[in-house]
Write a protein that holds these residues in place. Structure first.
Motif, PDB file in Angstrom:
ATOM      1  N   UNK A 102       0.743  -1.041   0.055  1.00  0.00           N
ATOM      2  CA  UNK A 102       0.039  -0.029   0.055  1.00  0.00           C
ATOM      3  C   UNK A 102       0.781   1.199   0.036  1.00  0.00           C
ATOM      4  N   UNK A 103       1.997   1.133  -0.664  1.00  0.00           N
ATOM      5  CA  UNK A 103       3.042   2.423  -0.831  1.00  0.00           C
ATOM      6  C   UNK A 103       3.194   3.057  -2.133  1.00  0.00           C
ATOM      7  N   UNK A 104       2.302   2.449  -3.126  1.00  0.00           N
ATOM      8  CA  UNK A 104       2.649   2.963  -4.380  1.00  0.00           C
ATOM      9  C   UNK A 104       1.644   3.981  -4.850  1.00  0.00           C
ATOM     10  N   UNK A 105       0.811   4.070  -5.994  1.00  0.00           N
ATOM     11  CA  UNK A 105       0.168   5.164  -6.519  1.00  0.00           C
ATOM     12  C   UNK A 105      -1.134   4.764  -6.815  1.00  0.00           C
ATOM     13  N   UNK A 106      -1.543   3.332  -6.384  1.00  0.00           N
ATOM     14  CA  UNK A 106      -2.744   2.812  -6.790  1.00  0.00           C
ATOM     15  C   UNK A 106      -3.804   3.449  -5.676  1.00  0.00           C
ATOM     16  N   UNK A 107      -5.102   3.219  -6.113  1.00  0.00           N
ATOM     17  CA  UNK A 107      -6.464   3.817  -5.186  1.00  0.00           C
ATOM     18  C   UNK A 107      -6.182   3.194  -3.712  1.00  0.00           C
ATOM     19  N   UNK A 108      -5.547   2.082  -3.524  1.00  0.00           N
ATOM     20  CA  UNK A 108      -5.685   1.579  -2.120  1.00  0.00           C
ATOM     21  C   UNK A 108      -4.203   1.716  -1.510  1.00  0.00           C
TER      22      UNK A 108
END
Length: 420
Positions: free
Chosen positions: A253-259
């Motif tokens: 949960x550390x990238x650029x996605x919605x979650x």
């Protein structure tokens, strides 16, 4: 985006060595010395025989062919005065009697006469014997008062042997870094024996980090798995803070996605973000922050090899700095197959190692480098590190390598010489 070297500098700059504590030698394996150890005594602590034979005073009367009466016998641990001239039977490790300065091996003598009990009474020397021959002098291994182990040394069995020989029963060691692990993902099943529901996977990152950190000398205070939402993550952070940890490692949960909520959650928690994203493969979205309440946070991507890279090349330097160990020495091997890394990225490749016919250490990247693949990691021997400017790498060129483990098994002497 920040370079790997700049990222490491930002991580380590504010860190200080953790407080020290006293540890019994029996419990000290794997701990890091907080202070330099000074020898309380000399090793050997007295002059003694290096082999079984006869102690005597070297000189004109101790040449090959000379004959001598045997006055007494001394075994290791014996004390007391040996009367008379001539020679004294002596065993390996026994204290050299006063007035004697050499030992001739028993096999380099001929017994001419024995006493009724079978002990030697008169012998002949087969060789000339010189002063100090076969004698281990007091302090020739370690002089009294010498610095024998430096602060920052990891205590392994060899160091235990030395400290035990010096009669050191307790040592000052750096407190173990206290670490909390938070794995994010509603798809994660934390019980390895539990059946998986549709869409679930077993959590491998948590067990890996727990094992790797424990082997590196950290105290893993907790390992939690939370949902892909902000509040459970923040609650886990709060529990880590209340537990007094020095470092929080989260996965996913550390990238650029919605979650990918971790960056926003850390800012909501009042954290100071040190950097987010490093040009490397795998693990580019890695984030580092410091909570105002104290702990450092390293938020790693959730892909298994991104976690392994984050642990080895970011967490390991942090743990070393907290323990006062400094940076690792750079190790190199010969690249066994050509590589064509993407320009501008630091690549961490799983590799196998072997010695060729000339004794050179060879490193070959495994065929399957996709970051989701765990099997090649389990079969690998080391990491190959290709920096951002590596360009096309021909077979036969030297490359940097690093151990798979967070704690480097090969210890090289790069600091002050503490030998006597």
């Amino acid at each position: 985006m920040i370079s790997y070297r700049d990222a490491i500098e930002r991580l380590l700059a504010p860190l200080s060595i953790l407080p020290s504590e006293t540890c019994a030698l029996a419990d000290a394996t794997g701990r890091v010395l907080a202070d330099t150890v000074t020898s309380p005594l000399a090793l050997p602590s007295f002059d003694h025989a290096a082999m079984d034979g006869y102690a005597l005073k070297a000189g004109a009367s101790s040449r090959g062919g000379s004959e001598h009466h045997v006055h007494g016998s001394r075994a290791a641990g014996d004390v007391g005065h040996i009367a008379g001239a001539g020679v004294c039977e002596i065993m390996t490790g026994a204290r050299l009697p006063q007035g004697f300065d050499a030992v001739i091996a028993v096999e380099r003598t001929e017994m001419l006469q024995a006493r009724p009990d079978g002990t030697p009474h008169r012998i002949r020397l087969l060789d000339d014997i010189a002063h100090d021959r076969n004698v281990r002098r007091m302090g020739t291994d370690v002089p009294r008062g010498a610095n024998v182990l430096a602060a920052g040394t990891c205590i392994e069995p060899a160091q235990v042997m030395l400290l035990a020989a010096l009669g050191v029963g307790h040592v000052a060691v750096v407190r173990r870094p206290r670490v909390a692990i938070v794995c994010t993902g509603k798809e994660l099943q934390t019980g390895p024996t539990a059946s998986l529901r549709d869409g679930q996977i077993h959590n491998s990152n948590g067990p890996y980090l727990t094992a790797a950190l424990g082997r590196a000398g950290a105290d893993v205070v907790s390992c939690e798995t939370v949902d892909d939402t902000v509040h459970p993550y923040l609650e886990a952070l709060q529990r880590a803070v209340e537990a007094g940890v020095d470092l929080v490692i989260s996965t996913g949960a550390v990238s650029m996605g919605r979650y990918d909520f971790v960056p926003a959650a850390l800012r909501h928690f009042g954290a100071q973000v040190l950097f987010h994203k490093v040009p490397m493969r795998p693990g580019k979205p890695l984030l580092a922050a410091r909570l105002h309440t104290g702990p450092l946070v390293l938020a790693l991507p959730g892909t298994p090899m991104a976690v392994a890279v984050g642990a080895r090349f970011f967490v390991a330097p942090v743990l070393r700095a907290m323990c006062g160990q400094g940076s690792e020495p750079t190790l190199r091997a010969v690249l066994a197959s050509a590589q064509h890394p993407k320009p501008g990225l630091r690549h961490f490749l799983r590799a196998t190692l072997w010695l060729d016919d000339r004794g050179q250490l060879q490193a070959r990247p495994v065929d399957q480098q996709e970051p989701f693949r765990i099997q090649p990691f389990a079969n690998a021997d080391a990491w190959i590190v290709l920096d951002e400017q590596a360009g096309d790498c021909a077979a036969g060129m030297p490359v940097e390598i690093a151990s798979l483990e967070l704690a480097t098994p090969l210890r090289l002497s790069t600091g002050p010489d503490f030998s006597p």
